[in-house]
Write an enzyme that holds these catalytic residues in place. Structure first.
Site, PDB file in Angstrom:
ATOM      1  N   ARG A 167       0.990  -1.259   0.163  1.00 56.54           N
ATOM      2  CA  ARG A 167      -0.012   0.167   0.046  1.00 56.54           C
ATOM      3  C   ARG A 167       0.878   1.130  -0.118  1.00 56.54           C
ATOM      4  NH1 ARG A 167      -4.638   1.296   4.245  1.00 56.54           N
ATOM      5  NH2 ARG A 167      -3.051   1.185   5.867  1.00 56.54           N
ATOM      6  N   ASP A 447      -3.882   3.010  13.942  1.00 55.01           N
ATOM      7  CA  ASP A 447      -2.919   3.746  12.997  1.00 55.01           C
ATOM      8  C   ASP A 447      -3.360   4.915  12.914  1.00 55.01           C
ATOM      9  OD1 ASP A 447      -5.091   3.224  11.319  1.00 55.01           O
ATOM     10  OD2 ASP A 447      -4.388   2.065   9.881  1.00 55.01           O
TER      11      ASP A 447
END
Length: 531
Positions: A167, A447
């Site tokens: 990603r 996150d």
């Protein structure tokens, strides 16, 4: 200070950091490849970011997202995405994590079908983190990745590793360490470009991609740009068209109204969509920041059974399966709770319930954040999904309207929920500023998405004014300032990650919360303070 580099064909590409130790990644040929990507695609990226700003201005003025009239034919016509590679046919459990050496090894060895190596929300994008991550992934692809801890314990990748999916950062983020012709490069193009330049041919030779997760898209045109970038990279690297495959995270509210269109834009290489639910909640808050009637209750009350989130996930499943693409479920952020068996079992029970909901709804796989959760999630998917995927579950019973996707659930705001938002956002931001993007907080692996939800909620609750806690006490800036000061003191004197950056994080959070306009991303102003 920029380290002098041999120019060759890289033209006016400059590196604004000490690149010693990264020469094997930052070769002249690789930098020339990056420069070409920037010159070919950055102008379009800038146009798309301007289009985002214009759409948001419309929402701030009272408008609401909707399905596009100009793309109705894409939604109503019959078409399918390209065939899905054998390596991605079974994705029942995927593990995610930053591109740190030991974490990559543990994730590849976790038993998950797929490991998403993350340069984005679980990584603090310091120059060292991003470039060390490229070295780590290059070694993983080459089969030479090893790690030895300070205690002398050795780690290496086993014989049957998870399939690697990468990603890159989103379109909105620049990389201040790379510039071309005096302009900063796109972080997405830096991450993507360096990875494919060094690894695409090897992965293609093993029928392992390269494969990508694409974050933060808001419109089909942004997906089209990724398709063009990948096609150009395939051509430059002499790979067959369609070699590079992508899964798109539907983690913005505008993208929920363009799922068909995003699949269509990438139809030659897309393999699925993913319910990036935490970022999706943040995007709901941010997109509708000016709409008092769309405020959400505290985070703990906003789960996937909330009607607007249930509608979003079921629409994603229906859309994907109609087009022959996978519908991936969301993240279980829990981590094992050591020393408290009862609390640990309660946490695992939440994971099982979440994964049971996903598999019964028709998802083809799910995400976990910790290796210990792989077996928990796989047990549920093995029991209820004996086949590699559920593409045959078309969910023709689903019918989702615009208003269902936009309807805010009822709920309350407690003092504890308010205080938790302050604490989590402060602790995560401090750790991020200290170079850590994946942070354990209250037995959850957090996150950037969680911090973004907390920050956006605090801004809305305070700026819309007149809101009350569940005990009817008013919510005001004095309480926020008091809570921030208290948590800053606690963090400063703790052993938590980022304790040394507590004051800097508090100053940033205070400024963003008091500002008249909700900042689009916490990571944009925070990035200025990173090495």
């Amino acid at each position: 200070m920029a380290v002098p580099r041999e120019r060759l064909d890289i033209g006016a590409l400059e590196i604004h950091a000490d690149s010693s130790g990264h020469e094997g990644i930052l070769t002249p040929a690789a930098l020339g490849f990056l420069a070409q990507l920037h010159r070919r695609f950055d102008a379009t990226r800038q146009q798309l970011l301007q289009a985002r700003r214009q759409r948001q201005a419309g929402y701030d003025a009272g408008g609401l997202p909707d399905f596009r009239a100009d793309t109705a034919a894409i939604r109503t016509s019959d078409w399918q995405v390209a065939a899905i590679p054998a390596a991605l046919q079974d994705r029942r459990v995927e593990i995610t994590g930053p591109v740190e050496r030991k974490m990559i090894i543990n994730a590849l060895n976790s038993g998950a079908k797929v490991f998403m190596a993350d340069f984005e929300d679980s990584s603090s994008p310091t120059f060292a983190n991003q470039l060390d991550g490229q070295i780590n992934l290059r070694d993983a692809v080459a089969g030479t990745l090893e790690f030895q801890s300070a205690e002398g314990k050795s780690y290496r990748v086993g014989d049957n590793p998870a399939v690697l999916v990468v990603r890159p950062r989103g379109w909105h983020l620049n990389d201040k360490h790379f510039s071309v012709d005096g302009e900063p490069m796109s972080g997405a193009l830096v991450d993507f470009g360096l990875f494919v330049f060094h690894n695409a041919r090897a992965l293609h030779g093993r029928q392992r991609g390269p494969y990508f997760y694409l974050p933060k898209l808001e419109a089909m045109e942004e997906a089209s740009l990724w398709d063009e970038v990948m096609a150009a990279a395939e051509d430059d690297l002499q790979l067959p068209v369609g070699t590079m495959k992508a899964t798109v995270l539907i983690e913005t509210l505008p993208a929920a109204f363009q799922m068909d269109e995003i699949l269509h834009a990438l139809r030659g290489r897309v393999v699925g969509l993913n319910c990036g639910r935490w970022d999706y909640i943040f995007s709901y808050l941010k997109t509708l920041r000016g709409h008092r009637d769309r405020l959400l209750p505290e985070r703990a009350q906003v789960g996937m059974t909330a009607p607007f989130l249930k509608a979003y996930s079921e629409l994603l499943i229906q859309t994907c399966h109609r087009r022959g693409a996978f519908a991936m479920g969301g993240m279980a952020a829990q981590i094992p709770i050591k020393g408290d068996p009862a609390a640990n079992e309660a946490a695992m029970a939440k994971v099982r319930a979440d994964k049971l909901r996903e598999v019964q709804a028709g998802h083809d796989g799910t995400w976990v954040a910790h290796p210990a959760l792989v077996a928990v999630a796989q047990e549920i998917f093995d029991q209820y999904m004996p086949t590699p995927n559920q593409l045959s579950m078309l969910r023709q019973d689903v019918s989702v309207s615009r208003e269902q996707l936009l309807a805010a659930p009822s709920g309350t705001i407690s003092r504890a929920g308010f205080d938790n938002n302050v604490e989590v956002c402060l602790r995560y931001t401090a750790a991020w500023l200290d170079g850590l993007g994946c942070v354990p907080i209250h037995h959850l692996m957090e996150d950037a998405a969680t911090a973004e939800i907390a920050r956006a909620q605090l801004w809305q609750w305070l700026h819309h004014g007149g809101l009350e806690f569940s005990d009817h006490a008013p919510i005001d800036f004095a309480l926020f300032d008091q809570a921030l000061a208290a948590h800053t003191h606690l963090l400063r004197d703790s052993e938590h990650p980022g304790a040394a950056r507590a004051d800097a994080a508090a100053a940033l959070l205070s400024a963003l919360t008091h500002a008249d306009t909700l900042s689009d991303f916490l990571t944009l102003p925070a990035y200025d303070q990173l090495a």
